[in-house]
Motif scaffolding. Sequence first.
Motif, PDB file in Angstrom:
ATOM      1  N   SER A  35       0.831  -1.212   0.000  1.00  0.00           N
ATOM      2  CA  SER A  35       0.000   0.000   0.000  1.00  0.00           C
ATOM      3  C   SER A  35       0.860   1.253   0.000  1.00  0.00           C
ATOM      4  CB  SER A  35      -0.922   0.026   1.218  1.00  0.00           C
ATOM      5  OG  SER A  35      -1.863  -0.987   1.163  1.00  0.00           O
ATOM      6  N   VAL A  36       1.872   1.263   0.830  1.00  0.00           N
ATOM      7  CA  VAL A  36       2.769   2.424   0.901  1.00  0.00           C
ATOM      8  C   VAL A  36       3.498   2.611  -0.428  1.00  0.00           C
ATOM      9  CG1 VAL A  36       4.860   3.317   2.015  1.00  0.00           C
ATOM     10  CG2 VAL A  36       3.046   2.304   3.395  1.00  0.00           C
ATOM     11  N   LYS A  37       3.919   1.517  -1.026  1.00  0.00           N
ATOM     12  CA  LYS A  37       4.619   1.594  -2.315  1.00  0.00           C
ATOM     13  C   LYS A  37       3.679   2.089  -3.412  1.00  0.00           C
ATOM     14  CE  LYS A  37       8.212   0.844  -4.899  1.00  0.00           C
ATOM     15  NZ  LYS A  37       9.316   1.776  -4.867  1.00  0.00           N
ATOM     16  N   ILE A  38       2.437   1.615  -3.414  1.00  0.00           N
ATOM     17  CA  ILE A  38       1.455   2.081  -4.396  1.00  0.00           C
ATOM     18  C   ILE A  38       1.206   3.573  -4.224  1.00  0.00           C
ATOM     19  CG2 ILE A  38      -0.990   1.965  -5.055  1.00  0.00           C
ATOM     20  CD1 ILE A  38      -0.857  -1.054  -4.576  1.00  0.00           C
ATOM     21  N   GLN A  39       1.054   4.025  -2.979  1.00  0.00           N
ATOM     22  CA  GLN A  39       0.792   5.444  -2.721  1.00  0.00           C
ATOM     23  C   GLN A  39       1.941   6.311  -3.225  1.00  0.00           C
ATOM     24  OE1 GLN A  39      -0.052   6.459   1.354  1.00  0.00           O
ATOM     25  NE2 GLN A  39      -0.064   8.643   0.929  1.00  0.00           N
ATOM     26  N   SER A  40       3.160   5.953  -2.919  1.00  0.00           N
ATOM     27  CA  SER A  40       4.290   6.789  -3.350  1.00  0.00           C
ATOM     28  C   SER A  40       4.454   6.763  -4.868  1.00  0.00           C
ATOM     29  CB  SER A  40       5.577   6.354  -2.653  1.00  0.00           C
ATOM     30  OG  SER A  40       5.933   5.049  -3.027  1.00  0.00           O
ATOM     31  N   THR A  41       4.258   5.606  -5.479  1.00  0.00           N
ATOM     32  CA  THR A  41       4.391   5.499  -6.932  1.00  0.00           C
ATOM     33  C   THR A  41       3.279   6.257  -7.646  1.00  0.00           C
ATOM     34  OG1 THR A  41       5.419   3.323  -6.636  1.00  0.00           O
ATOM     35  CG2 THR A  41       4.671   3.880  -8.839  1.00  0.00           C
ATOM     36  N   LEU A  42       2.046   6.163  -7.128  1.00  0.00           N
ATOM     37  CA  LEU A  42       0.932   6.919  -7.725  1.00  0.00           C
ATOM     38  C   LEU A  42       1.166   8.420  -7.609  1.00  0.00           C
ATOM     39  CD1 LEU A  42      -2.433   5.177  -6.793  1.00  0.00           C
ATOM     40  CD2 LEU A  42      -1.584   5.718  -9.053  1.00  0.00           C
ATOM     41  N   SER A  43       1.654   8.851  -6.474  1.00  0.00           N
ATOM     42  CA  SER A  43       1.938  10.278  -6.301  1.00  0.00           C
ATOM     43  C   SER A  43       2.972  10.749  -7.315  1.00  0.00           C
ATOM     44  CB  SER A  43       2.445  10.552  -4.880  1.00  0.00           C
ATOM     45  OG  SER A  43       1.450  10.280  -3.937  1.00  0.00           O
ATOM     46  N   GLU A  44       3.984   9.942  -7.513  1.00  0.00           N
ATOM     47  CA  GLU A  44       5.020  10.274  -8.493  1.00  0.00           C
ATOM     48  C   GLU A  44       4.444  10.298  -9.914  1.00  0.00           C
ATOM     49  OE1 GLU A  44       8.921   8.088 -10.343  1.00  0.00           O
ATOM     50  OE2 GLU A  44       8.587   7.907  -8.181  1.00  0.00           O
ATOM     51  N   LEU A  45       3.619   9.314 -10.244  1.00  0.00           N
ATOM     52  CA  LEU A  45       3.004   9.267 -11.568  1.00  0.00           C
ATOM     53  C   LEU A  45       2.107  10.481 -11.805  1.00  0.00           C
ATOM     54  CD1 LEU A  45       2.040   5.490 -11.854  1.00  0.00           C
ATOM     55  CD2 LEU A  45       3.700   6.717 -13.266  1.00  0.00           C
ATOM     56  N   LEU A  46       1.321  10.849 -10.816  1.00  0.00           N
ATOM     57  CA  LEU A  46       0.441  12.013 -10.962  1.00  0.00           C
ATOM     58  C   LEU A  46       1.247  13.278 -11.182  1.00  0.00           C
ATOM     59  CD1 LEU A  46      -2.329  11.422  -8.265  1.00  0.00           C
ATOM     60  CD2 LEU A  46      -2.597  11.395 -10.745  1.00  0.00           C
ATOM     61  N   HIS A  47       2.350  13.372 -10.498  1.00  0.00           N
ATOM     62  CA  HIS A  47       3.170  14.577 -10.590  1.00  0.00           C
ATOM     63  C   HIS A  47       3.936  14.660 -11.910  1.00  0.00           C
ATOM     64  CE1 HIS A  47       5.561  17.941  -9.217  1.00  0.00           C
ATOM     65  NE2 HIS A  47       6.673  17.262  -9.457  1.00  0.00           N
ATOM     66  N   LYS A  48       4.435  13.511 -12.402  1.00  0.00           N
ATOM     67  CA  LYS A  48       5.343  13.543 -13.542  1.00  0.00           C
ATOM     68  C   LYS A  48       4.757  13.061 -14.865  1.00  0.00           C
ATOM     69  CE  LYS A  48       9.454  13.021 -10.708  1.00  0.00           C
ATOM     70  NZ  LYS A  48      10.607  12.183 -10.388  1.00  0.00           N
ATOM     71  N   LYS A  49       3.818  12.131 -14.841  1.00  0.00           N
ATOM     72  CA  LYS A  49       3.405  11.476 -16.083  1.00  0.00           C
ATOM     73  C   LYS A  49       1.983  11.788 -16.533  1.00  0.00           C
ATOM     74  CE  LYS A  49       7.162   8.898 -16.431  1.00  0.00           C
ATOM     75  NZ  LYS A  49       8.109   9.032 -17.494  1.00  0.00           N
ATOM     76  N   VAL A  50       1.096  12.130 -15.617  1.00  0.00           N
ATOM     77  CA  VAL A  50      -0.300  12.359 -15.978  1.00  0.00           C
ATOM     78  C   VAL A  50      -0.479  13.825 -16.366  1.00  0.00           C
ATOM     79  CG1 VAL A  50      -2.686  12.287 -15.165  1.00  0.00           C
ATOM     80  CG2 VAL A  50      -1.101  10.498 -14.486  1.00  0.00           C
ATOM     81  N   SER A  51      -1.034  14.043 -17.549  1.00  0.00           N
ATOM     82  CA  SER A  51      -1.193  15.419 -18.030  1.00  0.00           C
ATOM     83  C   SER A  51      -2.650  15.882 -17.994  1.00  0.00           C
ATOM     84  CB  SER A  51      -0.643  15.529 -19.453  1.00  0.00           C
ATOM     85  OG  SER A  51      -1.349  14.646 -20.306  1.00  0.00           O
TER      86      SER A  51
END
Length: 126
Positions: free
Chosen positions: A11-27
């Motif tokens: 869960s912690v890994k999913i949260q940090s990875t999703l946060s990173e994806l939202l910040h860097k990859k999702v437009s």
Amino acid sequence: MKPFSRAERVSVKIQSTLSELLHKKVSDPRLEMATVTGVKLTDDLRHAQVFFCVSGGKKAKYEALAGFKSASGFLRKSLAGKLGLKFMPALTFVYDESLDYGSHINEVLKSLSVDGDSDTEGESDS
């Protein structure tokens, strides 16, 4: 005995990875102000509830939900590549009401008068 279950660690890994994806990859502009506040994963690692918050009221909340719905396939595929799990959990996005509730409590506390404090000061002088 392990201090944390596998589901909690993932869960912690999913949260940090999703946060990173939202910040860097999702437009998607609907997700620009969205913040992932937590992830709750079932013990079998098949279903994940992703909690998020967004500022801007109810309209922004519903827009962010629509944005997450449209981006869920991309997010799930990106997570699968980064996490390396045997099964990628199904993602369900849920608006986190706790921050709104905390804000409401702050407003209520600020609206209370501090007259009670001045009464107790006068009694202690006697």
